[in-house]
Design a protein around this motif. Structure first.
Motif, PDB file in Angstrom:
ATOM      1  N   GLY A   8      10.318  -5.401  -3.063  1.00 56.89           N
ATOM      2  CA  GLY A   8       9.512  -4.623  -2.132  1.00 56.89           C
ATOM      3  C   GLY A   8       8.097  -5.155  -2.019  1.00 56.89           C
ATOM      4  N   LEU A   9       7.526  -4.979  -0.833  1.00 57.47           N
ATOM      5  CA  LEU A   9       6.169  -5.425  -0.562  1.00 57.47           C
ATOM      6  C   LEU A   9       5.178  -4.697  -1.444  1.00 57.47           C
ATOM      7  CD1 LEU A   9       4.403  -7.134   1.291  1.00 57.47           C
ATOM      8  CD2 LEU A   9       4.421  -5.276   2.925  1.00 57.47           C
ATOM      9  N   TRP A  10       5.395  -3.386  -1.658  1.00 59.24           N
ATOM     10  CA  TRP A  10       4.436  -2.639  -2.470  1.00 59.24           C
ATOM     11  C   TRP A  10       4.494  -3.068  -3.935  1.00 59.24           C
ATOM     12  CZ3 TRP A  10       0.131  -0.852  -3.339  1.00 59.24           C
ATOM     13  CH2 TRP A  10      -0.135  -0.108  -4.470  1.00 59.24           C
ATOM     14  N   ASP A  11       5.697  -3.329  -4.468  1.00 60.00           N
ATOM     15  CA  ASP A  11       5.777  -3.743  -5.860  1.00 60.00           C
ATOM     16  C   ASP A  11       4.929  -4.983  -6.094  1.00 60.00           C
ATOM     17  OD1 ASP A  11       7.489  -1.735  -6.615  1.00 60.00           O
ATOM     18  OD2 ASP A  11       9.257  -2.852  -5.964  1.00 60.00           O
ATOM     19  N   GLU A  12       5.006  -5.921  -5.154  1.00 59.15           N
ATOM     20  CA  GLU A  12       4.239  -7.137  -5.305  1.00 59.15           C
ATOM     21  C   GLU A  12       2.762  -6.852  -5.187  1.00 59.15           C
ATOM     22  OE1 GLU A  12       3.975 -11.549  -3.383  1.00 59.15           O
ATOM     23  OE2 GLU A  12       4.845  -9.917  -2.268  1.00 59.15           O
ATOM     24  N   GLY A  13       2.404  -5.974  -4.210  1.00 58.19           N
ATOM     25  CA  GLY A  13       1.006  -5.633  -4.052  1.00 58.19           C
ATOM     26  C   GLY A  13       0.450  -4.954  -5.290  1.00 58.19           C
ATOM     27  N   ARG A  14       1.257  -4.100  -5.929  1.00 53.25           N
ATOM     28  CA  ARG A  14       0.804  -3.400  -7.122  1.00 53.25           C
ATOM     29  C   ARG A  14       0.526  -4.394  -8.247  1.00 53.25           C
ATOM     30  NH1 ARG A  14       4.278   1.543  -7.789  1.00 53.25           N
ATOM     31  NH2 ARG A  14       5.892  -0.035  -7.844  1.00 53.25           N
ATOM     32  N   THR A  15       1.409  -5.421  -8.371  1.00 57.38           N
ATOM     33  CA  THR A  15       1.178  -6.458  -9.371  1.00 57.38           C
ATOM     34  C   THR A  15      -0.123  -7.188  -9.086  1.00 57.38           C
ATOM     35  OG1 THR A  15       3.547  -6.735  -9.674  1.00 57.38           O
ATOM     36  CG2 THR A  15       2.137  -8.542 -10.393  1.00 57.38           C
ATOM     37  N   THR A 284       2.906   1.395   1.957  1.00 55.12           N
ATOM     38  CA  THR A 284       3.068   0.057   2.507  1.00 55.12           C
ATOM     39  C   THR A 284       3.336   0.161   4.003  1.00 55.12           C
ATOM     40  OG1 THR A 284       3.942  -0.867   0.449  1.00 55.12           O
ATOM     41  CG2 THR A 284       4.458  -2.044   2.476  1.00 55.12           C
ATOM     42  N   GLY A 285       2.540  -0.556   4.798  1.00 55.80           N
ATOM     43  CA  GLY A 285       2.762  -0.631   6.234  1.00 55.80           C
ATOM     44  C   GLY A 285       2.892  -2.087   6.656  1.00 55.80           C
ATOM     45  N   THR A 286       3.999  -2.428   7.322  1.00 56.28           N
ATOM     46  CA  THR A 286       4.243  -3.833   7.643  1.00 56.28           C
ATOM     47  C   THR A 286       4.979  -3.997   8.970  1.00 56.28           C
ATOM     48  OG1 THR A 286       5.108  -5.908   6.719  1.00 56.28           O
ATOM     49  CG2 THR A 286       6.461  -3.957   6.406  1.00 56.28           C
ATOM     50  N   ASN A 287       4.822  -5.152   9.564  1.00 57.23           N
ATOM     51  CA  ASN A 287       5.521  -5.560  10.792  1.00 57.23           C
ATOM     52  C   ASN A 287       5.388  -4.514  11.903  1.00 57.23           C
ATOM     53  OD1 ASN A 287       7.212  -7.930  11.692  1.00 57.23           O
ATOM     54  ND2 ASN A 287       8.487  -6.255  12.420  1.00 57.23           N
ATOM     55  N   SER A 306      -3.035   0.699  -1.419  1.00 57.80           N
ATOM     56  CA  SER A 306      -1.904   0.472  -0.527  1.00 57.80           C
ATOM     57  C   SER A 306      -1.904  -0.972  -0.032  1.00 57.80           C
ATOM     58  CB  SER A 306      -1.956   1.444   0.656  1.00 57.80           C
ATOM     59  OG  SER A 306      -1.824   2.793   0.209  1.00 57.80           O
ATOM     60  N   VAL A 307      -0.803  -1.358   0.616  1.00 59.75           N
ATOM     61  CA  VAL A 307      -0.621  -2.722   1.104  1.00 59.75           C
ATOM     62  C   VAL A 307      -0.347  -2.683   2.603  1.00 59.75           C
ATOM     63  CG1 VAL A 307       0.765  -4.824   0.953  1.00 59.75           C
ATOM     64  CG2 VAL A 307       0.299  -3.493  -1.111  1.00 59.75           C
ATOM     65  N   PHE A 308      -1.112  -3.462   3.355  1.00 59.25           N
ATOM     66  CA  PHE A 308      -0.907  -3.603   4.791  1.00 59.25           C
ATOM     67  C   PHE A 308      -0.787  -5.093   5.080  1.00 59.25           C
ATOM     68  CE2 PHE A 308      -3.117   0.308   3.986  1.00 59.25           C
ATOM     69  CZ  PHE A 308      -2.427   1.228   4.757  1.00 59.25           C
ATOM     70  N   SER A 309       0.410  -5.518   5.449  1.00 59.43           N
ATOM     71  CA  SER A 309       0.680  -6.942   5.582  1.00 59.43           C
ATOM     72  C   SER A 309       1.601  -7.215   6.756  1.00 59.43           C
ATOM     73  CB  SER A 309       1.332  -7.463   4.292  1.00 59.43           C
ATOM     74  OG  SER A 309       1.612  -8.842   4.388  1.00 59.43           O
ATOM     75  N   ARG A 310       1.361  -8.358   7.416  1.00 55.56           N
ATOM     76  CA  ARG A 310       2.213  -8.851   8.496  1.00 55.56           C
ATOM     77  C   ARG A 310       2.270  -7.907   9.696  1.00 55.56           C
ATOM     78  NH1 ARG A 310       7.103 -11.389   4.805  1.00 55.56           N
ATOM     79  NH2 ARG A 310       5.903 -13.151   4.024  1.00 55.56           N
ATOM     80  N   HIS A 345      -9.500  -0.269  -2.479  1.00 52.47           N
ATOM     81  CA  HIS A 345      -8.482  -0.770  -3.415  1.00 52.47           C
ATOM     82  C   HIS A 345      -7.170  -1.111  -2.710  1.00 52.47           C
ATOM     83  CE1 HIS A 345     -10.639   1.840  -6.694  1.00 52.47           C
ATOM     84  NE2 HIS A 345     -11.404   0.846  -6.242  1.00 52.47           N
ATOM     85  N   ASN A 346      -7.253  -1.552  -1.475  1.00 49.28           N
ATOM     86  CA  ASN A 346      -6.067  -1.948  -0.725  1.00 49.28           C
ATOM     87  C   ASN A 346      -5.952  -3.468  -0.653  1.00 49.28           C
ATOM     88  OD1 ASN A 346      -5.346   0.837   0.397  1.00 49.28           O
ATOM     89  ND2 ASN A 346      -7.453   0.594   1.109  1.00 49.28           N
ATOM     90  N   ILE A 347      -4.747  -3.937  -0.333  1.00 48.00           N
ATOM     91  CA  ILE A 347      -4.509  -5.344  -0.039  1.00 48.00           C
ATOM     92  C   ILE A 347      -4.189  -5.465   1.444  1.00 48.00           C
ATOM     93  CG2 ILE A 347      -3.000  -7.318  -0.443  1.00 48.00           C
ATOM     94  CD1 ILE A 347      -2.575  -6.251  -3.279  1.00 48.00           C
TER      95      ILE A 347
END
Length: 559
Positions: A8-15, A284-287, A306-310, A345-347
Motif C-alpha cells: 500500500g501507498l500509505w504503508d510506504e509513506g509511513r515508513t 492516502t489520496g492518489t491518481n 498522510s500521503v498524496f501521490s500521483r 507531516h504529509n508526504i
C-alpha cells in the motif's frame, strides 16, 4: 503508470515518515504496484466464523442500542442463523431503514449492489442520526455501484456500469444526520451524471444550500475508488469524489483511509468556512485530479500524517464564488488572524499525473500544495518530492463563474461584473523539506512560489521561512523568497506582489487558457487518456468488534 503492491501507498509513506522524523530529511520513496480487488479471496477471510455462532441475533430482547446484521451470501455463504432469530438483512439499505439512533449495522463480507429506492440517486441513503455502520473486513465488504459480479466486483468495463439513466448516483450518502460513523469497508463504481453525484462516500449537510446542516461524523478504514475508465477523456460520468464532506461543522474525523481515481478529488472537506472542525489523519489520496480539495473551508481543519501521490495536484484549498457559500477559503481561527488550517507531516510526491481522471476545474499539474485564493493557511513540516511544477504555490484565484444566490464575492475583490479575484494572503509556509521539485524546467517552476493578480490587493503577504533542501536552500519565484527583503520573516508585510511570468505559467499548468495563452516554449504534461490504478489491499480495522454490543458475528470471531 504501474499499480500498487499490497504493502500500500500509505504503508510506504509511513515508513518514509519514520525515517524522516528520526533521521532527518529523506529524499527517496519507492512506490510500487498493487493487486486489484481481491474478490472472493478477500471475502473468504472470515468465512470460518459461520460455524461458531451462538446466541440470538444482536438486539433481540435488549433495551439498548441494537446490532443489525447484514449478509447476502454473495459470494461468501452467510453464517447459520441462530435458532429463534429472524433472518439477516440482505442489503445495507434495509438495515438502515430498520435502525434507530444509536444502533449498529454490522456487515458480513460480501458484495452489495446497493440502490436505494428511498432516494434514487443514492446507493445507501442515511437520514437517521448516530448510526454506526461497520464492515467486518475492509477489503471484503464491498458496496459496488456497478453491474459486476460478486466474484469480480468493481469492473472497469463501460458496459457493466450503472449510470442510473444518465443521472449518476452516490454510494453511501448521509444526509443532514449528525453522529454517523462509517468504518472498515470499500465503496466503488458510483458514477456521476446529469444530476451531478458520483461521490463514493458522502456526509452531506446540505450541498448547495450555503448553510451548515450537520454536526459530528467519523470515517475510518475506508476505501473509495472507481475502476471505470472510459476512453473519452471528456466523459461526463466519471466518479467525482472519494470521501466527501460538505456543509458540516464537525467535529469530524477521516482517518486510515484510501481514495483513488476521482475526477475531482480523492478527499473533500468544504462549504464550512471557519467552522469545519475536522481532522484528516493517516489517509492516502492518489491518481485523482486533486488529492484533497476544500472549497471555502477553514476553522480548525488539520490535514496530517498522510500521503498524496500521483495526482494531478496534491492538496488544494481554494476559494470559489459558487454554491459552497459563503466564500472565501480562510484558515483563520474565528475572529482572529491566527491560522487554524494546518497542513503538516504529509508526504506530497510525484503529483504530475495529467492522465488521472479529470473534470471541471483542474489543479496546476505538477504541484504538491496549491493554495488558490486561500488565506491564513499553514503549511509546515511536510516532504515535497518530485513535483514537476512547484512544491508549494500560493496565488490569487480569478473566478469568472456566475455565482448562485448567497454567494457574491465575499472576501474577494469584484474586479468586474464577470470577475471576482480572491487574493491569497496571510499564508505561512515553513519548516518543509524539498527534493527535486520544479523539474519541468519552465520559467518560475521551483520549490516555492507566490503571486498576486492585483498590486497591493491584500495584506499581509504570504510568508516563507525555514524551508530547505539537502543543500540547505530552496529554489523559488520570486527569487530569494525566504529573505526579509522578499517574503521571508518578519511576516506581516503589506501588499501583494505581481509576477506576470508566474501567472502565465499557472495558466499553462491548470489549462485555464481562457484567461490567457501559454508563452511559447512552455511545456506541461497534457492529458492523452484516462489512467485507472487498481485498488490495493488495505489494512483492515484491527478489531472490528471493538465497542460493538454483543452479537453473533463478534461472538464467533472471539470464540
Amino acid at each position: 503508470m504501474s499499480g500498487l503492491r499490497n504493502v500500500g501507498l500509505w504503508d510506504e509513506g509511513r515508513t518514509m515518515m519514520r525515517r524522516w522524523w528520526l533521521a532527518g530529511a529523506a529524499c527517496a520513496l519507492t512506490i510500487a504496484g498493487a493487486p486489484a480487488i481481491a474478490g472472493s479471496q478477500a471475502l473468504a477471510a472470515t468465512h470460518g466464523a459461520r460455524d461458531h455462532l451462538t446466541g440470538a441475533l444482536g438486539g433481540a430482547g435488549q433495551s439498548g442500542p441494537k446490532v443489525l446484521l447484514v449478509c447476502n451470501g454473495s459470494p461468501t455463504p452467510c453464517p447459520a442463523i441462530p435458532k429463534g432469530s429472524g433472518p439477516y438483512y440482505k442489503t445495507v439499505q434495509s438495515a438502515v431503514d430498520a435502525a434507530s439512533p444509536g444502533d449498529w449495522i454490522l456487515i458480513y463480507p460480501g458484495v452489495y449492489h446497493e440502490k436505494s429506492t428511498q432516494w434514487p440517486t443514492a446507493g445507501v441513503w442515511i437520514q437517521t442520526p448516530d448510526l454506526h455502520i461497520r464492515g467486518l473486513d475492509r477489503n471484503g465488504v464491498i458496496i459496488d455501484g456497478s453491474n459486476g459480479t460478486a466474484s469480480q466486483p468493481c469492473p472497469s468495463s463501460p458496459s457493466l456500469q450503472d449510470f442510473n439513466g444518465g443521472a449518476g448516483r452516490n454510494g453511501i450518502e448521509v444526509y443532514k444526520a449528525s453522529g454517523v460513523t462509517i468504518q472498515n469497508l470499500t465503496v466503488c463504481d458510483y458514477p456521476s451524471g446529469t444530476g451531478g453525484n458520483g461521490n463514493e462516500i458522502w456526509w452531506n449537510g446540505g450541498d448547495g444550500s450555503g448553510k451548515i446542516g450537520m454536526g459530528a461524523y467519523r470515517g475510518s478504514y475506508l476505501s473509495a475508488t472507481s475502476m471505470y475508465g472510459p476512453s473519452n477523456v471528456h466523459a461526463a460520468n466519471l466518479a467525482q469524489y472519494g470521501v466527501f464532506v460538505s456543509n458540516a461543522r464537525g467535529p469530524g474525523v477521516i482517518e486510515e483511509s484510501y481514495a483513488s481515481n476521482m475526477a475531482d478529488s480523492s478527499y473533500y472537506i468544504g462549504a464550512c468556512q471557519q467552522v469545519c472542525h475536522a481532522t484528516m489523519n493517516h489517509d492516502t489520496g492518489t491518481n485523482s485530479n486533486l488529492g484533497y480539495s476544500g472549497t471555502n473551508a477553514g476553522g480548525s481543519l488539520v490535514i496530517k500524517d498522510s500521503v498524496f501521490s500521483r495526482n494531478r495536484a496534491g492538496i488544494v484549498p481554494n476559494s470559489l464564488n459558487n454554491d459552497d457559500a459563503p466564500p472565501p477559503q480562510t484558515g483563520a481561527c474565528p475572529g482572529t488572524t491566527t491560522s487554524c488550517m494546518i497542513i503538516e507531516h504529509n508526504i506530497l510526491k510525484n503529483n504530475n499525473n495529467a492522465n488521472a481522471p479529470t473534470s471541471g476545474t483542474a489543479g496546476a499539474v505538477g504541484t504538491g500544495v496549491e493554495i488558490a485564493g486561500g488565506a491564513y493557511d499553514t503549511v509546515r513540516d511536510n516532504l515535497f518530492i518530485h513535483n514537476g511544477a512547484w512544491g508549494v504555490v500560493t496565488h490569487d484565484y480569478p473566478d469568472t463563474e456566475t455565482p448562485p444566490p448567497g454567494s457574491h464575492c465575499q472576501g474577494g475583490i469584484q474586479v468586474s461584473p464577470q470577475l471576482c479575484d480572491f487574493p491569497a494572503h496571510g499564508n505561512k509556509v515553513y519548516g518543509n523539506f524539498f527534493s527535486d521539485n520544479g523539474f519541468f524546467g519552465n520559467v518560475t517552476n521551483s520549490d516555492l512560489a507566490t503571486v498576486g493578480l492585483l498590486p497591493n490587493s491584500a495584506t499581509p503577504r504570504n510568508c516563507f521561512y525555514s524551508n530547505r533542501d539537502a543543500a540547505g536552500r530552496v529554489t523559488s519565484e520570486p527569487k530569494n523568497i525566504q529573505t526579509a527583503a522578499v517574503d521571508g520573516r518578519p511576516c506581516g508585510k503589506q501588499g501583494t506582489s505581481v509576477d506576470g511570468p508566474l501567472v502565465e505559467q499557472l495558466i499553462c499548468a491548470t489549462g485555464a487558457t481562457g484567461l490567457g495563452t501559454c508563452p511559447p516554449g512552455s511545456h506541461y504534461p497534457k492529458q492523452t487518456k484516462i489512467t485507472i490504478v487498481p485498488l490495493p489491499t488495505q489494512p483492515t480495522m484491527p478489531d472490528p468488534c471493538a465497542g460493538v454490543p454483543a452479537n453473533p458475528f463478534c461472538s464467533a470471531a472471539r470464540t
